[in-house]
Motif scaffolding. Sequence first.
Motif, short mmCIF file in Angstrom:
data_model
loop_
_atom_site.label_atom_id
_atom_site.label_comp_id
_atom_site.label_asym_id
_atom_site.label_seq_id
_atom_site.Cartn_x
_atom_site.Cartn_y
_atom_site.Cartn_z
N GLY A 35 0.78 -1.45 0.21
CA GLY A 35 -0.25 -0.27 0.12
C GLY A 35 0.78 1.16 -0.03
O GLY A 35 1.70 1.20 0.71
N ARG A 36 0.44 2.15 -0.44
CA ARG A 36 0.68 3.30 -1.06
C ARG A 36 0.49 4.60 -0.49
O ARG A 36 -0.75 5.02 -0.83
N ALA A 37 0.85 5.89 -0.33
CA ALA A 37 -0.05 6.79 0.33
C ALA A 37 0.86 8.17 0.49
O ALA A 37 2.43 8.21 0.61
N SER A 38 0.87 9.45 -0.50
CA SER A 38 1.99 10.76 -0.35
C SER A 38 0.43 11.47 0.07
O SER A 38 -0.03 11.55 -0.12
N ARG A 39 1.01 12.60 0.28
CA ARG A 39 0.16 13.92 0.76
C ARG A 39 1.72 14.72 0.87
O ARG A 39 2.25 15.24 2.15
N SER A 159 2.56 14.37 10.32
CA SER A 159 1.97 14.10 9.07
C SER A 159 2.48 12.97 9.06
O SER A 159 1.45 12.35 8.12
N GLU A 160 3.56 12.30 8.78
CA GLU A 160 3.89 11.14 8.55
C GLU A 160 2.54 9.98 8.88
O GLU A 160 3.38 8.80 8.19
N ASN A 161 2.82 9.71 10.29
CA ASN A 161 1.28 8.67 10.44
C ASN A 161 0.46 8.74 10.28
O ASN A 161 0.38 7.01 9.48
N ALA A 162 -0.37 10.24 9.98
CA ALA A 162 -1.34 9.97 8.93
C ALA A 162 -1.59 9.69 7.48
O ALA A 162 -2.47 8.89 7.05
N VAL A 163 -0.44 9.48 6.89
CA VAL A 163 0.04 9.30 5.59
C VAL A 163 0.50 8.11 5.43
O VAL A 163 0.22 6.87 4.87
N ARG A 164 0.93 6.95 7.20
CA ARG A 164 1.14 5.67 6.74
C ARG A 164 -0.38 4.88 6.84
O ARG A 164 -0.93 3.64 6.56
N ALA A 165 -1.02 6.02 8.27
CA ALA A 165 -2.68 4.94 7.46
C ALA A 165 -3.49 4.83 6.68
O ALA A 165 -4.14 4.63 6.41
N GLU A 166 -3.18 6.07 5.47
CA GLU A 166 -3.64 6.26 4.08
C GLU A 166 -3.28 5.37 3.46
O GLU A 166 -3.77 4.75 2.74
N ALA A 167 -2.05 4.42 3.92
CA ALA A 167 -1.65 3.71 3.19
C ALA A 167 -2.23 1.92 3.72
O ALA A 167 -1.94 1.21 2.54
N VAL A 168 -2.35 2.04 4.80
CA VAL A 168 -2.19 0.55 4.90
C VAL A 168 -4.36 0.52 4.31
O VAL A 168 -4.59 -0.12 4.20
N ARG A 169 -5.10 1.68 4.42
CA ARG A 169 -6.07 1.49 3.89
C ARG A 169 -6.57 1.17 2.50
O ARG A 169 -6.72 0.69 1.35
N VAL A 229 5.69 14.25 1.74
CA VAL A 229 5.36 13.31 2.65
C VAL A 229 5.08 11.62 2.21
O VAL A 229 3.43 11.36 2.00
N GLU A 230 5.53 10.77 2.15
CA GLU A 230 5.45 9.36 1.13
C GLU A 230 5.38 8.52 2.35
O GLU A 230 5.79 7.96 3.37
#
Length: 241
Positions: A35-39, A159-169, A229-230
């Motif tokens: 899973g990947r996410a960025s903001r 910010s990093e924790n929020a992006v990690r949560a998005e990556a898990v989703r 932030v990725e």
Amino acid sequence: MRAAHPSILAGLLALGLCGAAAAQETAPGRISVVGRASREVAPDFATVEIAVESRGPTPAAALDQNSTAARKVAELAGEFGIAGPDLATASVSLRPGNKTVREPGGQMRDVPDGYQASNAVTVRVRDLKRLGALMRRLLDGGADRIGGVAFGLAEPGQSENAVRAEAVRDARRQAETLAEAAGLRLGRLESIVSPPREGAPAPVHSRAYAAKMSAGGVAVPVEPGTLTVEAAVEVTYMVAP
């Protein structure tokens, strides 16, 4: 030794094949995804390197003159509320100077020309709206050179924790899509791995070099932009029976 009857061997072989098939049917399936996410995040501080350079006929003269100018830079930074850990020496150097002269025959050569001293400080600016005015003030106060400007986050963890949560989703959505396409049902989460973070969010750099200008000039235009932030997570789900 008496050989086994052919019919017994055939029965044992069939039993073994059935056992292998049963093992394959009951072995749990797995779906692994990344899973990947960025903001994009607005920076909340900037660091800029300010340097003063001086020349003198002797090492002591060059260094003394340079130290006086460096103290002036520190005092001006203090007027903007910058002190303590937000103001740090980056480098101090002293070296022989030289100049190029033309010989009577037309040839050029370098000859000694006193000494050159340099003192660079790294300034951390938390009020980004005052960054351009600070840079201009330092130039007016004796700084000779502005090095690279870099923007960052004072506390990137949120910010990093929020992006990690998005990556898990994102990983969950991928796994559900794969399971549905294969006619399967997603089971329990077996493992989730977040690879080690390689440093802080990539800073935005702005390079600027300036010579002394007349007092009362305009503020240096600087645009903070954003930081990316990725995050990536490796997730494995069981396939429901």
